[in-house]
Structure formats: C-alpha cells, structure tokens
Motif scaffolding. Structure first.
Motif, PDB file in Angstrom:
ATOM      1  N   VAL A 138       1.290  -0.987   0.419  1.00 20.20           N
ATOM      2  CA  VAL A 138       0.207  -0.032   0.448  1.00 20.20           C
ATOM      3  C   VAL A 138       0.816   0.948  -0.356  1.00 20.20           C
ATOM      4  N   PHE A 139       0.350   2.166  -1.555  1.00 24.89           N
ATOM      5  CA  PHE A 139       1.561   2.905  -1.443  1.00 24.89           C
ATOM      6  C   PHE A 139       1.156   4.461  -1.338  1.00 24.89           C
ATOM      7  N   VAL A 140       1.560   5.360  -0.989  1.00 29.03           N
ATOM      8  CA  VAL A 140       0.780   6.321  -0.412  1.00 29.03           C
ATOM      9  C   VAL A 140       2.036   7.852  -0.993  1.00 29.03           C
ATOM     10  N   ASP A 141       0.823   8.238  -1.938  1.00 27.49           N
ATOM     11  CA  ASP A 141       1.408  10.372  -1.750  1.00 27.49           C
ATOM     12  C   ASP A 141       1.255  10.971  -1.291  1.00 27.49           C
ATOM     13  N   ASN A 142       2.256  10.759  -0.132  1.00 29.65           N
ATOM     14  CA  ASN A 142       1.331  11.733   0.976  1.00 29.65           C
ATOM     15  C   ASN A 142       1.521  13.257   0.517  1.00 29.65           C
ATOM     16  N   CYS A 143       1.699  13.426  -0.474  1.00 33.68           N
ATOM     17  CA  CYS A 143       2.444  15.344  -0.441  1.00 33.68           C
ATOM     18  C   CYS A 143       0.896  15.877   0.126  1.00 33.68           C
ATOM     19  N   TYR A 144       1.815  17.864   0.559  1.00 39.91           N
ATOM     20  CA  TYR A 144       1.181  18.384   1.604  1.00 39.91           C
ATOM     21  C   TYR A 144      -0.170  17.767   2.343  1.00 39.91           C
ATOM     22  N   GLY A 145       0.169  16.489   2.737  1.00 39.94           N
ATOM     23  CA  GLY A 145      -1.001  15.845   4.322  1.00 39.94           C
ATOM     24  C   GLY A 145      -0.307  15.986   5.292  1.00 39.94           C
ATOM     25  N   GLU A 146       1.296  15.574   4.959  1.00 41.81           N
ATOM     26  CA  GLU A 146       1.951  15.438   6.520  1.00 41.81           C
ATOM     27  C   GLU A 146       1.639  16.215   8.108  1.00 41.81           C
ATOM     28  N   PHE A 147       1.948  15.922   8.824  1.00 40.07           N
ATOM     29  CA  PHE A 147       1.432  16.971   9.893  1.00 40.07           C
ATOM     30  C   PHE A 147      -0.018  17.069   9.672  1.00 40.07           C
ATOM     31  N   CYS A 148      -1.573  17.073   9.088  1.00 36.53           N
ATOM     32  CA  CYS A 148      -2.208  17.633   8.856  1.00 36.53           C
ATOM     33  C   CYS A 148      -3.302  16.687  10.403  1.00 36.53           C
TER      34      CYS A 148
END
Length: 417
Positions: free
Chosen positions: A203-213
C-alpha cells in the motif's frame, strides 16, 4: 500594501468567527502533539552539531544523514526511511518508489482515480519511449472513489480477481480535483482491507501536502510506504530541496536500490552540507504546517463570505494544506493569483501568467513568490486555466503573511467586478 480599513475589518470579523468556533485551536492542538513527537525523536537520537557536518564523494558513514533517516522513520512511526537532498521533487520521489517496488508483469492499482498530472508520463498514460512503467511492461489500472472515500469493496474485488496487482496506490490529496482529501485513518482502513486479502501487496501513499495535518501519518495505520517532498510540508519551509520515502524495512530496502544501485542502496550518498536544513525543517514542520492550515482556513471563510464556491469549508477537518476557491472566470483566476503573488516576500512585483508547464495537460498559472523556488509550503496558488477556473491555494510560512496575501487577492478580484 494598499489594504484599506474595510478589508481589515472584514479580516477581524472572519478571525473572530473562526476563533469562536474553535477552528484555530483544533489546528494548534494537532501541531502541538506532532511537535512533541518530533522533539522526542530529536532527543532519542541525541542530535548534536556533529550531525550537521557535510560529507563529500561517496558519503559513506554519513552520521548526520543516517540519523536523520532514523528520525524520519520514528516521527512517521514506521521502520525505515530515505531522506535525501538530491531527490528533486515529490514526483521523482514517487517515481523512485514505484520503480523500486514494481517489476515487469506487475500491476499498479490506483484506488483514488487517476493520479496527479505529473505522473502521467511516469505511468505511461501520456508519451511514448520515455522509460515509463508501461515501457517496462508494468500494468496500470484504476478505480474511482465513492462518496469521497476509497471504494473498499471495489478494491477488494479487484485484488481477488487480479493476482498481478503488486501495489495499491493511494493519492492522499486532491490534486487538480475537487474531492475530499483522505485522512490517515481512512487510508489505514483501506490498507488493512487490502492486506487482509493480499498480505503481499504494497500500500503506497502519495503523502504530498498531507504531512502533520493529522496527528499520525498513514504508516501509523498500516500503509507500507509514504512519499513526499521536502519543499512541501515535511521540510518546514527550511529545506531548500529534497524528498523522503518512509515505510517498512523491506519496502525501503527495495526502493533504495532504485535510489542508487543494487547492492549499495542507502549506504551511500554525500550530504554536501544540506543536512542541517533538513533537520531544521523537520523541527519546524508541525508549526509551519499549522500556519499554512490557518491561512487556508482564513481564505475559505473570507471567500465564502464573498460568495465564491470553496472547498473545504472553513470549519471542516483538514487533512492537507490545499484550499480550493472556484473563481468562475479566467480573469478571476488570474486576478487571484496576481494577488497572492503581490502578497509574497519574493517577486511581489511580478504578474503570473498561464503557460504550458512540463508535466501538465493544460496551461497552468502559478503564483509563488517563494524564498525556495517551487516551495508549496510557502504561500502559493495555482490552477489549470480551464473552466470552472479553480485556484488551488496552499502554504503560508506565517499566518500573518498568508493573511496579507489572501486580502490582496480578494481586493484585486473585487476591483474586477
């Protein structure tokens, strides 16, 4: 700044309403909990000035680099990480991860619809002979989301029917679409469902813009891999370039061989003096992300009052730093971006124009007066120049400067009417 008293009074009204509803307080509480986890990791690994010393050449035994990667893994509550200044963008970090995991005959299965435009050529949806996944015999399929969430039943059906699926791909943020951003917990539910049927799938996640939200990242809830850019959230406005990939030991080992070469993996790679800014960026990240979120919330409430369609609404829980504002006309979109540019500390005298940017299917306008070129965690706005002419706002190193940019954008648009 030419912001008259009328706009300043409107800003006070917006802030009073947001404060009364506890919106800012909720964001600050999340930032505090994330900051505690970052500082615990810094103390655990005994960060000192020696970790900031540069290495050259092969970069063997780079203590600062290795410790930083351990800290990222600990902060993101997973087993291992790659954090490198020479990853040029989030797109390249995703590309490294995709090619590190997938092999000829495997299938990349996106369960959040078509990924962001810049992955079209990586996957092979556009262009030929570029060395895409398709060129290497790697298949691609996708399913649409359902009701703003991952269609878990449809995902499970595909996993049961298609044994070639090696990767379940999830894009956390909305890209150039108007749909809910996925929370870490939502992603975790999909990861758990996928692993119940196929324990071997990644399970591979494009986490861009989401870190620490959110209080935790998707890896805490069961995702195998998360990927992001250091000139977005995770770099805290301090890192001047770079990207990260964090996940299970097995996944990071495979990906590291694509990062450098088989047999070497993440054991080499000179830091060239960039390490200090990446440490400093991670330290600042929870606070800086909170500033960006507060800027987005302010913009949402202000432009809602002005009668524009916005998403998400100000009071809604947020899982990324992106705020959409639908302006309705080309002039409105360009005017909004001109206001954001005018409210930036760098290149405030420049007027952004639409252009055919590499990696995008349509002409795009981008406003970004940033200290670091392309840094989305700094106040920026962009969008494809096509109906319904939606601006995608993100960033704000400080809430105060972000508010100024938003007010200037509102002023310019109001003068167009």
């Amino acid at each position: 700044m030419k912001i008259n008293e009328k706009w300043l009074e409107t800003a006070k009204e917006v802030e009073k309403e947001l404060s009364e509803k506890g919106v800012f307080q909720r964001l600050e509480d999340i930032a505090f909990r994330n900051q505690m986890r970052v500082m615990d990791a810094f103390r655990e690994f005994q960060v000192s000035e020696s970790h900031f010393c540069p290495t050259t050449g092969y970069g063997y035994d780079d203590r600062g680099r290795d410790t930083l990667e351990e800290i990222f893994a600990r902060v993101f509550e997973t087993e291992d990480a790659i954090v490198r200044h020479n990853i040029i963008s989030g797109t390249q970090a995703l590309c490294i991860g995709l090619f590190g995991i997938l092999r000829t005959g495997d299938t990349m299965f996106s369960v959040t619809g078509k990924p962001y435009d810049t992955l079209d050529e990586v996957i092979g949806l556009r262009g030929e002979g570029m060395g895409s996944l398709k060129d290497y015999g790697i298949n691609y399929k996708e399913i649409a989301m359902s009701g703003g969430d991952i269609d878990i039943e449809a995902m499970k059906k595909q996993l049961l029917e298609d044994s070639s699926i090696k990767m379940v791909y999830i894009q956390r943020s909305k890209g150039y679409a108007v749909r809910p951003t996925l929370s870490s917990e939502q992603i975790g539910k999909a990861a758990q469902a996928a692993h119940e049927i196929r324990p071997d799938v990644y399970v591979f996640v494009d986490n861009c813009y989401g870190e620490f939200c959110d209080e935790h990242e998707p890896t805490y809830y069961g995702a195998d891999i998360i990927v992001g850019s250091l000139i977005k959230n995770a770099g805290g406005g301090m890192a001047e370039t770079g990207g990260y990939i964090a996940g299970t030991k097995k996944a990071i080992e495979l990906i590291s061989y694509r990062l450098t070469t088989p047999g070497i993996g993440k054991e080499a790679g000179a830091s060239l003096g960039q390490t200090k800014l990446m440490y400093k960026g991670l330290f600042y990240a929870p606070h800086t992300v909170c500033q960006a979120l507060k800027t987005g919330v302010f913009a949402a409430k202000l432009f809602e009052k002005l009668g524009y369609d916005i998403y998400p609404i100000a009071e809604e829980e947020r899982h990324d730093i992106i705020q959409t504002i639908t302006l309705g006309t080309k002039e409105g979109l360009l005017g909004f971006c001109a206001g954001i540019q005018a409210g930036s500390p760098v290149d405030s005298h420049v007027t952004p124009e639409a252009w055919d940017m590499p990696g995008y299917a349509d002409a795009v306008v981008m406003a970004a007066g940033a200290f670091t070129s392309g840094a989305s965690i700094e106040l920026s706005a962009d969008g494809p120049v096509k109906a319904p002419y939606t601006a995608y706002l993100q960033g704000g190193l400080t809430y105060e400067s972000g508010k100024i940019g938003i007010l200037l954008a509102a002023k310019i648009i109001s003068e167009q009417e």
